[in-house]
Design an enzyme around this catalytic site. Structure first.
Site, short mmCIF file in Angstrom:
data_model
loop_
_atom_site.label_atom_id
_atom_site.label_comp_id
_atom_site.label_asym_id
_atom_site.label_seq_id
_atom_site.Cartn_x
_atom_site.Cartn_y
_atom_site.Cartn_z
N HIS A 42 0.61 10.45 -30.85
CA HIS A 42 0.77 9.04 -30.48
C HIS A 42 2.25 8.69 -30.32
O HIS A 42 2.62 7.90 -29.44
CB HIS A 42 0.12 8.16 -31.54
CG HIS A 42 0.31 6.70 -31.30
ND1 HIS A 42 1.28 5.94 -31.93
CD2 HIS A 42 -0.33 5.83 -30.45
CE1 HIS A 42 1.21 4.71 -31.52
NE2 HIS A 42 0.25 4.60 -30.62
N GLU A 45 3.38 9.60 -26.95
CA GLU A 45 2.89 8.65 -25.94
C GLU A 45 3.91 7.55 -25.72
O GLU A 45 4.09 7.07 -24.59
CB GLU A 45 1.56 8.07 -26.40
CG GLU A 45 1.00 6.96 -25.55
CD GLU A 45 -0.01 6.10 -26.30
OE1 GLU A 45 0.02 4.87 -26.14
OE2 GLU A 45 -0.82 6.67 -27.05
N HIS A 46 4.58 7.13 -26.79
CA HIS A 46 5.62 6.09 -26.66
C HIS A 46 6.90 6.64 -26.03
O HIS A 46 7.53 5.98 -25.20
CB HIS A 46 5.94 5.51 -28.04
CG HIS A 46 4.95 4.53 -28.53
ND1 HIS A 46 5.21 3.19 -28.69
CD2 HIS A 46 3.65 4.68 -28.91
CE1 HIS A 46 4.14 2.56 -29.15
NE2 HIS A 46 3.17 3.45 -29.29
N GLU A 115 12.17 4.10 -31.76
CA GLU A 115 10.75 3.85 -31.55
C GLU A 115 9.97 3.67 -32.84
O GLU A 115 8.84 3.20 -32.83
CB GLU A 115 10.15 4.99 -30.73
CG GLU A 115 8.90 4.62 -29.94
CD GLU A 115 9.16 3.56 -28.89
OE1 GLU A 115 8.20 2.85 -28.53
OE2 GLU A 115 10.32 3.43 -28.43
N GLU A 122 3.10 -1.87 -34.21
CA GLU A 122 1.77 -1.61 -33.64
C GLU A 122 0.75 -1.35 -34.75
O GLU A 122 -0.38 -1.82 -34.71
CB GLU A 122 1.82 -0.41 -32.69
CG GLU A 122 0.48 -0.09 -32.04
CD GLU A 122 0.54 1.12 -31.14
OE1 GLU A 122 -0.54 1.62 -30.74
OE2 GLU A 122 1.66 1.59 -30.83
#
Length: 434
Positions: A42, A45-46, A115, A122
């Site tokens: 994940h 993905e960012h 990030e 999130e």
């Protein structure tokens, strides 16, 4: 088709609509992480959109904006997808951008640090959604000590500690062309997609010792441990709870009959169609329980296992009244399946299948998922023929095989002090017949 024989597949479905969705679906998700790297798929993905060796992040964002392109991505437990949507004339640019970010992504230590806070925010938002949180708990309860038990975002301590080296290692291990499918849907020509794949992904070197996702799953298989996890929170107005049983993998011959069984149980919404007017026996039973607000059945299938069950929302007290009806109606198909109910369930399943293919993005997702799961796209007529072939005996067989007198997994949160304990639920997975 495979560009330059590197193992990457190209799959398309054409519809003259003036727009295209193009994406790369990869057999790489949370399942292939270690406990110390949980969350890395994940995280990538960012980071994948933060610039490449040919483009800075700013240049990438400006180009995407100028082309009117929409780029996005998602991560699941078994796959990751990167995709873009644009008008038909921008197809070459979409493929080129996807190829660039997947082969030349510029991941720096500073971009990783920047990030972390984004992903932690999130996580805070996800944790505010009972449905999302509850299914994470369900997987943790059902697949203890298994890769599928890990959450997609990973634990907070991993998000704070993952390093650039771990991210690069995951890419080098799992982002291999033989585990990727380049998908096109919408106003797209297959031969053009193959040519673009050869041009932009042809330099993707094949793995000399390729390991497929099935090889990784075989080396570390998933197995149901079962369990019961409950988060007592009296500040919540409603109780949320899930009961689930282990079923089969997506490519198993029982998969279609299980889908019909899931459709047979149906859904219930107190604010929707009155339950006593519904053709679902589950809905009819729950309409007589005043504190039941909603229920939905589900079937989630992975490579070698699956979870089948129900997700209910109700108000305390007397959650045992809801649990009682849910268990009776879930186990009922082991003994009796009404032909009229079965016909309704199959018709509903077909309708939902077609409704889920509305638009080029939905079609692209379906192609990518099926190519990774089955190695091919199952045509809708073939799927419908399989659904039609499921009779009452087949439904009773799979219900008895996977549900009857089988251990289940439970996850609950909210004011759940009145929800019956695990032993009470386990005893109701079988009926005593005389």
């Amino acid at each position: 088709d495979s560009p330059h024989g590197n193992g990457m597949r190209v799959a398309t479905e054409s519809h003259p609509m003036g727009a295209v969705t193009v994406g790369v679906w990869i057999d790489a998700g949370t399942r292939y992480e270690t406990p110390s790297s949980n969350g890395v798929a994940h995280f990538l993905e960012h980071l994948i959109f933060k610039g490449t060796r040919a483009r800075t992040q700013g240049q990438l964002e400006v180009q995407v904006e100028n082309l009117g392109m929409h780029l996005n991505a998602y991560t699941s437990r078994e796959m990751t997808a990167y995709f873009g949507r644009a008008v038909k004339s921008q197809l070459p640019q979409v493929v080129e951008v996807l190829a660039d970010i997947l082969q030349n992504s510029n991941i720096t230590a500073q971009s990783v640090e920047n990030e972390r806070d984004v992903i932690l925010r999130e996580m805070e938002e996800v944790n505010k959604q009972p449905g999302e949180l509850l299914f994470d708990y369900l997987h943790g309860s059902a697949y203890q000590y298994c890769p599928l038990g890990k959450t997609i975002l990973g634990p907070e301590e991993n998000i704070r500690s993952l390093t650039r080296d771990q991210l690069i290692s995951y890419i080098q291990t799992h982002y291999k062309p033989h585990r990727m499918v380049l998908v096109g849907a919408g106003d797209v020509d297959h031969d053009e997609m193959v040519n673009l794949a050869n041009k932009h992904f042809g330099g993707f070197q094949p793995d000399p010792n390729p390991m497929t996702a099935f090889d990784y799953a075989k080396a570390d298989p998933a197995f149901l441990t079962g369990g019961d996890i409950r988060l007592q929170d009296d500040s919540m107005r409603q109780a949320h709870f899930v009961f689930a049983w282990e079923t089969c993998g997506a490519a198993h011959p029982d998969a279609v009959a299980i889908a019909v069984l899931y459709s047979l149980l149906g859904t219930y919404e107190r604010s929707g169609i009155p339950g006593d007017c519904s053709s679902s026996r589950m809905a009819q039973a729950l309409s007589k329980v005043p504190n039941c607000k909603s229920l939905s059945s589900f079937s989630t299938m992975y490579m070698d296992t699956g979870l089948f069950g129900v997700y209910a929302i109700g108000e305390a007290p007397e959650l045992d009244d809801i649990a009682h009806e849910v268990m009776i109606e879930t186990i009922r198909p082991c003994f009796k399946v009404d032909e009229i109910d079965l016909a309704r369930a199959k018709a509903s399943l077909k309708t939902n299948t077609l409704a889920a293919l509305d638009g080029s993005l939905a079609i692209a997702e379906d192609i990518g998922r099926q190519m990774l799961s089955y190695g091919r796209r199952i045509p809708v007529p073939e799927l419908f023929a399989r659904i039609d072939a499921v009779d009452a005996e087949a439904v009773k067989r799979v219900a008895s095989k996977y549900l009857y007198d089988r251990d289940l997994s439970v996850a609950a949160m909210g004011p759940v002090h009145d929800l019956p304990d695990y032993n009470w639920l386990r005893r109701r997975t079988f009926w005593l017949s005389y």
